[in-house]
Design a protein around this motif. Structure first.
Motif, mmCIF file in Angstrom:
data_model
loop_
_atom_site.group_PDB
_atom_site.id
_atom_site.type_symbol
_atom_site.label_atom_id
_atom_site.label_comp_id
_atom_site.label_asym_id
_atom_site.label_seq_id
_atom_site.Cartn_x
_atom_site.Cartn_y
_atom_site.Cartn_z
ATOM 1 N N PRO A 194 0.813 -1.227 0.000
ATOM 2 C CA PRO A 194 0.000 0.000 0.000
ATOM 3 C C PRO A 194 0.847 1.278 0.000
ATOM 4 O O PRO A 194 0.546 2.229 -0.725
ATOM 5 N N ARG A 195 1.928 1.268 0.780
ATOM 6 C CA ARG A 195 2.790 2.468 0.853
ATOM 7 C C ARG A 195 3.429 2.745 -0.518
ATOM 8 O O ARG A 195 3.450 3.877 -0.995
ATOM 9 N N ALA A 254 0.678 3.782 -3.074
ATOM 10 C CA ALA A 254 0.191 5.148 -2.834
ATOM 11 C C ALA A 254 1.266 6.157 -3.235
ATOM 12 O O ALA A 254 0.959 7.233 -3.781
ATOM 13 N N TYR A 285 -4.342 2.302 3.019
ATOM 14 C CA TYR A 285 -4.042 2.517 1.594
ATOM 15 C C TYR A 285 -4.935 3.646 1.058
ATOM 16 O O TYR A 285 -4.456 4.584 0.414
ATOM 17 N N VAL A 334 -2.345 -4.651 -6.146
ATOM 18 C CA VAL A 334 -2.155 -4.710 -4.686
ATOM 19 C C VAL A 334 -3.013 -5.849 -4.128
ATOM 20 O O VAL A 334 -2.572 -6.644 -3.292
#
Ligand code: CMX
Length: 446
Positions: free
Chosen positions: A181-182, A185, A210, A398
């Motif tokens: 997610p990091r 994003a 997220y 993801v």
């Protein structure tokens, strides 16, 4: 040993022993025959692969460990007052075969938080790429750049035994999922928001965080949508291109970083995951061309026919396995019916459901005229302000990581060997047919 690993080890060891017996007693039994059509046309329906987390039925759609999308939406744990399942719970289910308790889903959430830090060189690598690099290219490269930290590769180098493979694969997979997610994003914010990044919020769950880091919507329902989105895209049995690519590369004992990066590259094709960007692009071009976002049925039909006459496919429709409307489409539609009222793009998506299938059916060659998962997702994202459709497949990626990495851990635990099917040349197929005809003629004459 952590609680998920402990439970997985018990289940995996038991299945490993069961499979050993099964192969000893029944290994020679045929699962199916292969026709020349199947060899030339994408190996449809050939049963030649074992995949534990999910199974696809052509009419009912996907079941994760036996649970349909509808059942998962009502049975998997949720965040307090949450309206959709936590993907963490789905991962537990795919790994163990058992529905998790809320505590177990939260255990996964906390575990991923502990592993979520992304090494600086990943961001440096991304920053070296032009910001207009396709988000899927950035995503695949970022995953691959994390390979520097592979526990599996390090331990293999140190001479780990076969029975240790799954443990190292598990550690890498958990680390990788935690960081996605990091990374994803970050790619969104650098590509579309001038690099104004949003720090993670450690109080949030994996999907909620997220959504928070994407930062395109303050509406808490966007977090809810993300949980649903990340749950329904996670797996679609083993034969689809992203799952199969991950599985194939993993079978060479490449680590999870190499394997997932390969799977993401497969997802980036317009006949597979990229169809979610193609759907919205196609709808927006239609609105532009017709000069209205409330087209008549005739205008919609004309536009569809024009697309077909240009030799293009209707994105979001058709499927290699499904023969009914995709339950993942239906789940998104239910979400929209409940929470999104009077959105013009959502309305177009719903009207296409009645207009596209008969047109595709009339072509006389399309095996499934119904919408797939990609037909609906973009309209929901646009509703919450995520208009940058070239990013949509990253969201799919993801989610897809959950299923394909769970399957990868299972493959290593069950001792799956190098995948190596047999290919033939066209000439060899013709020779095979000639030899067969000669043998049949000889049989008839004797
Ligand atoms: N529009 C126009 N033609 C279509 C079509 C569509 N949506 N779906 C299938 N066809 C055509 C095929 O191109 C093929 O034509 P040719 O014989 O001229 O080559 C014919 O119908 C038969 O195809 P099929 O057996 O029904 O479908 P396949 O298993 O070969 O392909 C898929 C499946 C998904 C690639 C195809 O339906 C398609 O291209 N759909 C549009 C793209 C899409 O939405 N992909 C996303 C799928 C879900 C996902 O993986 O995310």
């Amino acid at each position: 040993m952590d609680i998920l690993k402990q439970k997985f080890a018990e289940k995996a060891l038991a299945l490993f022993q069961e499979n050993k017996e099964l192969l000893k007693n029944h290994g020679h039994v045929k699962l199916c025959d292969v026709t020349i059509d199947q060899a030339f046309k994408g190996m449809r329906d050939i049963k030649c692969m074992i995949w534990e987390p999910s199974e696809l039925d052509a009419n009912e759609g996907i079941r994760y460990r036996g649970y349909s999308i509808n059942q998962l939406r009502s049975s998997l744990p949720r965040v307090p007052n949450g309206k959709e399942p936590m993907p963490e719970g789905l991962f537990w289910l795919m790994m163990t075969g058992d529905l998790p308790t809320t505590e177990e889903a939260y255990w996964v959430s906390e575990e991923w938080k502990k592993r979520a830090d992304v090494p600086k060189h990943v961001f440096d690598m991304l920053e070296s790429m032009p910001t207009n690099t396709h988000p899927m290219t950035q995503f695949s490269m970022a995953i691959l750049s994390l390979q520097t930290d592979s526990i599996f590769a390090k331990k293999y180098d140190e001479g780990m035994g076969k029975d240790e493979y799954w443990d190292a694969y598990y550690e890498d997979s958990m680390n990788l999922i935690a960081k996605l997610p990091r990374i994803a994003a970050y790619i969104y914010r650098r590509s579309f928001h001038n690099g104004n990044h949003i720090a993670p919020n450690p109080s949030l769950d994996w999907g909620g965080n997220y959504a928070h880091m994407l930062g395109n919507s303050d509406d808490p329902m966007f977090q809810t949508l993300m949980r649903l989105y990340l749950t329904i895209h996670a797996d679609h049995e083993g034969g689809n291109a992203s799952a199969h690519a991950t599985h194939l590369v993993g079978s060479t004992l490449s680590d999870p970083y190499y394997s997932l990066s390969a799977g993401i590259n497969a997802l980036a094709g317009p006949l597979h995951g990229l169809a979610n960007q193609e759907v919205i692009k196609w709808i927006l071009e239609m609105i532009e061309e017709l000069g209205t976002n409330t087209p008549t049925n005739d205008e919609l039909s004309d536009y569809i026919n024009r697309t077909l006459s240009e030799g293009k496919v209707i994105p979001g429709y058709g499927h290699a396995v499904l023969r009914q409307p995709d339950p993942r489409y239906i789940a998104q539609r239910h979400f929209a019916e409940e929470y999104i009222k009077d959105d013009p793009i959502v309305n177009i998506v719903w009207r296409l459901f009645t207009i596209v299938p008969p047109i595709l059916q009339d072509l006389g060659k399309v095996k499934n005229p119904w919408p797939n998962v990609d037909a609906h997702s973009g309209a929901l994202l646009m509703h919450y302000g995520m208009n940058e459709f070239s990013y949509y497949t990253v969201l799919f990626g993801v989610s897809r990581a959950l299923g394909v990495l769970a399957a990868g851990i299972w493959s290593r635990a069950l001792g799956m060997p190098l995948e190596r099917p047999k290919s033939m040349t066209s000439k060899a197929v013709k020779k095979f047919l000639e030899d067969k005809a000669a043998a049949d003629a000889l049989k008839q004459s004797s």
